[in-house]
Design a protein around this motif. Structure first.
Motif, mmCIF file in Angstrom:
data_model
loop_
_atom_site.group_PDB
_atom_site.id
_atom_site.type_symbol
_atom_site.label_atom_id
_atom_site.label_comp_id
_atom_site.label_asym_id
_atom_site.label_seq_id
_atom_site.Cartn_x
_atom_site.Cartn_y
_atom_site.Cartn_z
ATOM 1 N N GLY A 127 18.775 -41.173 53.865
ATOM 2 C CA GLY A 127 18.647 -41.894 52.609
ATOM 3 C C GLY A 127 17.678 -43.056 52.658
ATOM 4 O O GLY A 127 17.578 -43.830 51.695
ATOM 5 N N VAL A 128 16.942 -43.197 53.765
ATOM 6 C CA VAL A 128 15.935 -44.261 53.860
ATOM 7 C C VAL A 128 14.771 -43.968 52.930
ATOM 8 O O VAL A 128 14.234 -44.863 52.280
ATOM 9 C CB VAL A 128 15.449 -44.403 55.317
ATOM 10 N N TYR A 129 14.365 -42.699 52.874
ATOM 11 C CA TYR A 129 13.339 -42.247 51.940
ATOM 12 C C TYR A 129 13.992 -41.311 50.931
ATOM 13 O O TYR A 129 14.972 -40.625 51.257
ATOM 14 C CB TYR A 129 12.223 -41.478 52.666
ATOM 15 N N PRO A 130 13.451 -41.235 49.709
ATOM 16 C CA PRO A 130 14.014 -40.325 48.714
ATOM 17 C C PRO A 130 13.766 -38.866 49.092
ATOM 18 O O PRO A 130 12.865 -38.563 49.893
ATOM 19 C CB PRO A 130 13.258 -40.704 47.441
ATOM 20 N N PRO A 131 14.556 -37.937 48.538
ATOM 21 C CA PRO A 131 14.423 -36.518 48.910
ATOM 22 C C PRO A 131 13.035 -35.937 48.651
ATOM 23 O O PRO A 131 12.619 -35.005 49.346
ATOM 24 C CB PRO A 131 15.475 -35.823 48.039
ATOM 25 N N ASP A 132 12.328 -36.472 47.649
ATOM 26 C CA ASP A 132 11.006 -35.938 47.300
ATOM 27 C C ASP A 132 9.873 -36.758 47.913
ATOM 28 O O ASP A 132 8.729 -36.680 47.459
ATOM 29 C CB ASP A 132 10.845 -35.882 45.784
ATOM 30 N N TYR A 133 10.170 -37.534 48.941
ATOM 31 C CA TYR A 133 9.154 -38.411 49.535
ATOM 32 C C TYR A 133 8.003 -37.595 50.097
ATOM 33 O O TYR A 133 8.203 -36.598 50.794
ATOM 34 C CB TYR A 133 9.773 -39.258 50.647
ATOM 35 N N GLU A 134 6.785 -38.024 49.799
ATOM 36 C CA GLU A 134 5.584 -37.333 50.251
ATOM 37 C C GLU A 134 4.825 -38.189 51.253
ATOM 38 O O GLU A 134 4.633 -39.391 51.040
ATOM 39 C CB GLU A 134 4.678 -36.999 49.061
ATOM 40 N N TYR A 135 4.409 -37.544 52.332
ATOM 41 C CA TYR A 135 3.653 -38.217 53.387
ATOM 42 C C TYR A 135 2.523 -37.264 53.773
ATOM 43 O O TYR A 135 2.674 -36.433 54.663
ATOM 44 C CB TYR A 135 4.568 -38.512 54.562
ATOM 45 N N PRO A 136 1.376 -37.367 53.110
ATOM 46 C CA PRO A 136 0.293 -36.411 53.377
ATOM 47 C C PRO A 136 -0.395 -36.673 54.705
ATOM 48 O O PRO A 136 -0.490 -37.811 55.172
ATOM 49 C CB PRO A 136 -0.677 -36.644 52.210
ATOM 50 N N ALA A 137 -0.886 -35.595 55.308
ATOM 51 C CA ALA A 137 -1.698 -35.721 56.518
ATOM 52 C C ALA A 137 -2.975 -36.479 56.189
ATOM 53 O O ALA A 137 -3.420 -36.523 55.025
ATOM 54 C CB ALA A 137 -2.029 -34.334 57.070
ATOM 55 N N CYS A 138 -3.584 -37.068 57.205
ATOM 56 C CA CYS A 138 -4.799 -37.844 56.993
ATOM 57 C C CYS A 138 -5.679 -37.748 58.232
ATOM 58 O O CYS A 138 -5.189 -37.925 59.356
ATOM 59 C CB CYS A 138 -4.435 -39.313 56.723
ATOM 60 N N PRO A 139 -6.957 -37.488 58.061
ATOM 61 C CA PRO A 139 -7.846 -37.469 59.224
ATOM 62 C C PRO A 139 -8.000 -38.863 59.810
ATOM 63 O O PRO A 139 -7.974 -39.863 59.096
ATOM 64 C CB PRO A 139 -9.178 -36.954 58.654
ATOM 65 N N VAL A 140 -8.127 -38.926 61.123
ATOM 66 C CA VAL A 140 -8.274 -40.197 61.830
ATOM 67 C C VAL A 140 -9.632 -40.211 62.521
ATOM 68 O O VAL A 140 -9.964 -39.298 63.288
ATOM 69 C CB VAL A 140 -7.137 -40.391 62.852
ATOM 70 N N ALA A 141 -10.411 -41.248 62.250
ATOM 71 C CA ALA A 141 -11.774 -41.320 62.779
ATOM 72 C C ALA A 141 -11.805 -41.703 64.249
ATOM 73 O O ALA A 141 -12.700 -41.298 64.988
ATOM 74 C CB ALA A 141 -12.595 -42.322 61.966
#
Length: 254
Positions: A127-141
């Motif tokens: 319950g720390v984040y909501p059920p629909d929480y989105e965390y997209p991948a991201c390129p790292v330079a």
């Protein structure tokens, strides 16, 4: 309806707080960690941590309130990969083409979108984040290791490896005018508090080693990932946390 106005807080020369959520100054989305901008001079700016990725436009508004064009941001430095610090990275990379910098471990996981490594599914179940929480991948330079240096205009930030709260956790150290300023992420907080969690990579002996390392540095100013900043004698709080670990105890949790 209560209106939300952009807010920025100047903490030191060229250092601004532009985001902070429910565990801090509450100037952006409640999920956000403390987010900082470093003005290195010569028109070069860096963002330190990216917030939770929910309503990142509030952080953008605060950056603009500081008189900074978000398009001038060049680098995004991540202390670690937890959602409240790094889920906003994809937004800032996509919209402003920021070069993302993280530890080599976090760089690999963030680019692959490996949410298990960041304990996101566990946080949703808790319950720390909501059920629909989105965390997209991201390129790292750039993936960095201890003692690597990151140059922002006339400012050099040195990488300090600070695991314990999370694997791949790093902090960023500025030394200028005989003083040491630390962007500590979730390594240590005002009052000598820490954040130890029931996650796979929150490891007490590593935390103790980190606190011994930071204690030896004798930090003057601490800009943590949550809560209040400490502008002078931050080492006294680090000493409290270090002392707890030395007594085989654990410091109080934030």
């Amino acid at each position: 309806m209560h209106r939300l106005h952009p807010v920025m807080i100047q903490l030191d020369e060229g250092i601004y707080m532009v985001g902070s959520g429910k565990h801090g100054a509450q100037i952006s989305d409640p999920m956000d960690c403390n987010v900082y901008v470093v003005d290195g001079g010569n028109g070069e700016y860096a963002l330190i941590d990216a917030g939770g990725g929910v309503n990142p436009e509030r952080i953008v508004g605060n950056i603009e309130r500081a008189g900074i064009d978000p398009g001038q941001l060049k680098l995004l430095l991540l202390t670690h990969g937890h959602g409240d610090h790094a889920a906003g990275a994809a937004f800032f990379h996509r919209r402003y083409n920021l070069c993302v910098i993280a530890s080599k471990q976090v760089a690999q996981w963030l680019a692959a979108g490996d949410l298990e490594k960041f304990s996101v599914p566990a946080a949703i179940r808790a319950g720390v984040y909501p059920p629909d929480y989105e965390y997209p991948a991201c390129p790292v330079a750039r993936g960095v290791n201890k003692n690597d240096e990151i140059v922002v205009g006339d400012i050099v930030l040195k990488v300090v490896e600070t695991p314990g709260h999370a694997r791949g956790h790093i902090s960023f150290l500025i030394e200028r005018d005989g003083r040491k300023l630390l962007f500590g992420g979730d390594s240590v907080f005002a009052g000598g508090k820490v954040v130890i969690q029931n996650t796979w990579d929150s490891i007490i002996p590593e935390y103790a080693d980190t606190m011994a390392k930071l204690h030896a540095l004798r930090i003057d100013s601490l800009f943590p990932g949550h809560g209040t900043f400490v502008l002078n004698d931050a080492w006294t709080y680090i000493e409290k946390a270090h002392g707890c670990f030395e007594r085989l105890d654990v410091p109080p949790n934030l």
